[in-house]
Design a protein around this motif. Sequence first.
Motif, short mmCIF file in Angstrom:
data_model
loop_
_atom_site.label_atom_id
_atom_site.label_comp_id
_atom_site.label_asym_id
_atom_site.label_seq_id
_atom_site.Cartn_x
_atom_site.Cartn_y
_atom_site.Cartn_z
N GLN A 181 0.81 -1.22 0.00
CA GLN A 181 0.00 0.00 0.00
C GLN A 181 0.85 1.27 0.00
O GLN A 181 0.32 2.37 0.20
CB GLN A 181 -0.92 -0.01 1.23
N ASN A 182 2.17 1.12 -0.21
CA ASN A 182 3.09 2.25 -0.21
C ASN A 182 3.05 3.05 1.10
O ASN A 182 3.08 4.28 1.10
CB ASN A 182 2.79 3.17 -1.40
N PRO A 184 0.76 3.73 3.96
CA PRO A 184 -0.21 4.79 4.30
C PRO A 184 0.18 5.49 5.59
O PRO A 184 0.86 4.92 6.46
CB PRO A 184 -1.52 4.00 4.46
N CYS A 187 -0.73 3.67 8.87
CA CYS A 187 -0.33 2.27 9.08
C CYS A 187 0.64 2.19 10.25
O CYS A 187 1.28 3.18 10.64
CB CYS A 187 0.29 1.69 7.81
N GLY A 227 -6.72 -0.37 7.93
CA GLY A 227 -7.21 -0.64 6.58
C GLY A 227 -7.74 -2.05 6.47
O GLY A 227 -7.56 -2.89 7.37
N GLY A 229 -6.79 -4.41 4.39
CA GLY A 229 -5.71 -5.38 4.29
C GLY A 229 -5.11 -5.69 5.64
O GLY A 229 -4.87 -6.86 5.98
#
Length: 478
Positions: A181-182, A184, A187, A227, A229
């Motif tokens: 997800q680069n 976030p 996170c 999130g 994921g």
Amino acid sequence: MVMVVMTFLNLIAIPIGIAFLDGSPSSRGFDAFNLASDTIFILDIGVNFRMGIITDDSEVVILNPKEIRNHYLKTWFALDLISAFPIDYLALIIEKIEHQSDTTSYSASKLVRIIMFARIFSLVRLLRVSRLMRFFNEWERVSNANMEAVRLFIRIICLFSMILLLCHWNGCIQFFIPVLQNFPKDCWVVKENLTNASWVEQYSFGVFRALSHMIGISYGSVDPPTGEGELWVVMTSMVSGALMYTMMVANVAAMMTNVDAPSKAYRNRFNYLEDYMTYRKLPRDLRTRISNYYQARHQGKWFDESEILNLVSKSLREEILNILCADLLNSVPIFKNRDINFINAVLLRLKYEVFQEGDIIIRQNAPGDRMFFIGHGKVLVETPTFKKELIDGDYFGEICLLTKCKRTATVQALSLCKVFSLSSECFWRILQGFPEIKEELEKTARERLLYLRESQIKHEQQVLLKCVTKDTAGETSV
């Protein structure tokens, strides 16, 4: 064995490389390892087409190339081919193309990411671990070693390896999802300020977070998942932790049940015996003697020897009894330098018995139904006129079997005696096939019986002489 080692190395290195080393300076060594690993697994497929096999229904090694090929194609070829698919070569080619075209588009980088993630399919190499178990099974079958301790050790090692491997995978997945997800802003990697940390520090925090979820304490992961994921990763960690507990309990219970089964069977039967003695309210002295006998007879392990011997062929049964009764064969005179057929006939019908110190093995004037061979111990043969001690290698009780009279003496154990008995029916059946040995034993029995009678006559004469007295008048009276 080389392929088993390579399998374990891949199971550890591939998740680390996918999650932490992609694009980092350390990825060069990882890429080199993956390329070498893929090459070895591809070569292994070719080797398997030339490697002899042993089928389950045969102990003969099959070396026919056609049979080897057909067997391999039907069993492990498909899984080996999938696990050896050169994903790393494809990733390297795409990276070269991307570098030469000088494109930095999101789609191109995403393609490389997908290819790198596809390496997870190489984890089917875990199925190759079954080769290790097959290897040890073959080793156990062709060797004479006691493998119980080895099997237990292997099971413990495999259990802890699987638990550690599960924690390792969970830790890598914990970090891999934010990477996809680069990173976030909300996170856990960004919150812990690990974006630019070394891969060792990132891996350590990832494993710590995974363990917190797996053991259900949530320490180190106070904030809820940010999130979808990450939410699924946390749920996966919780479920895998529950499976880890189940696996540990099941394996420990199985190991406790199977370890040292003879000792467990002995304790169960001993407890059953004690319950019986308590229920029948037997005297304490008798209960002590029974307990001592049981311990001396079985020595802490329970084996049903008659059942075990019935499971093997007659030839193997003879070999087992020859080993168990080696001292007896070397010490008993009637076994020395005898026909092997006579020895085997006797061994197959011997019954192992144990007598404690003070036990009456034979009572005088009782019917004779068996003779005894002393394996270890000391007994006292006693009549009103005769006493004699017998030790290892001696035998007794053959007189009444050969002369068909009642027991001529009382035999008492002077120590813990381990003897072998031979019933009258088996004794006569064996001697019918060996008349010379029968004649010798009959001669020995007659000599012993004659000796006992002479001793009895002498004893009666001595008693008579003691009763003869002279009175004061010089007359003799009885």
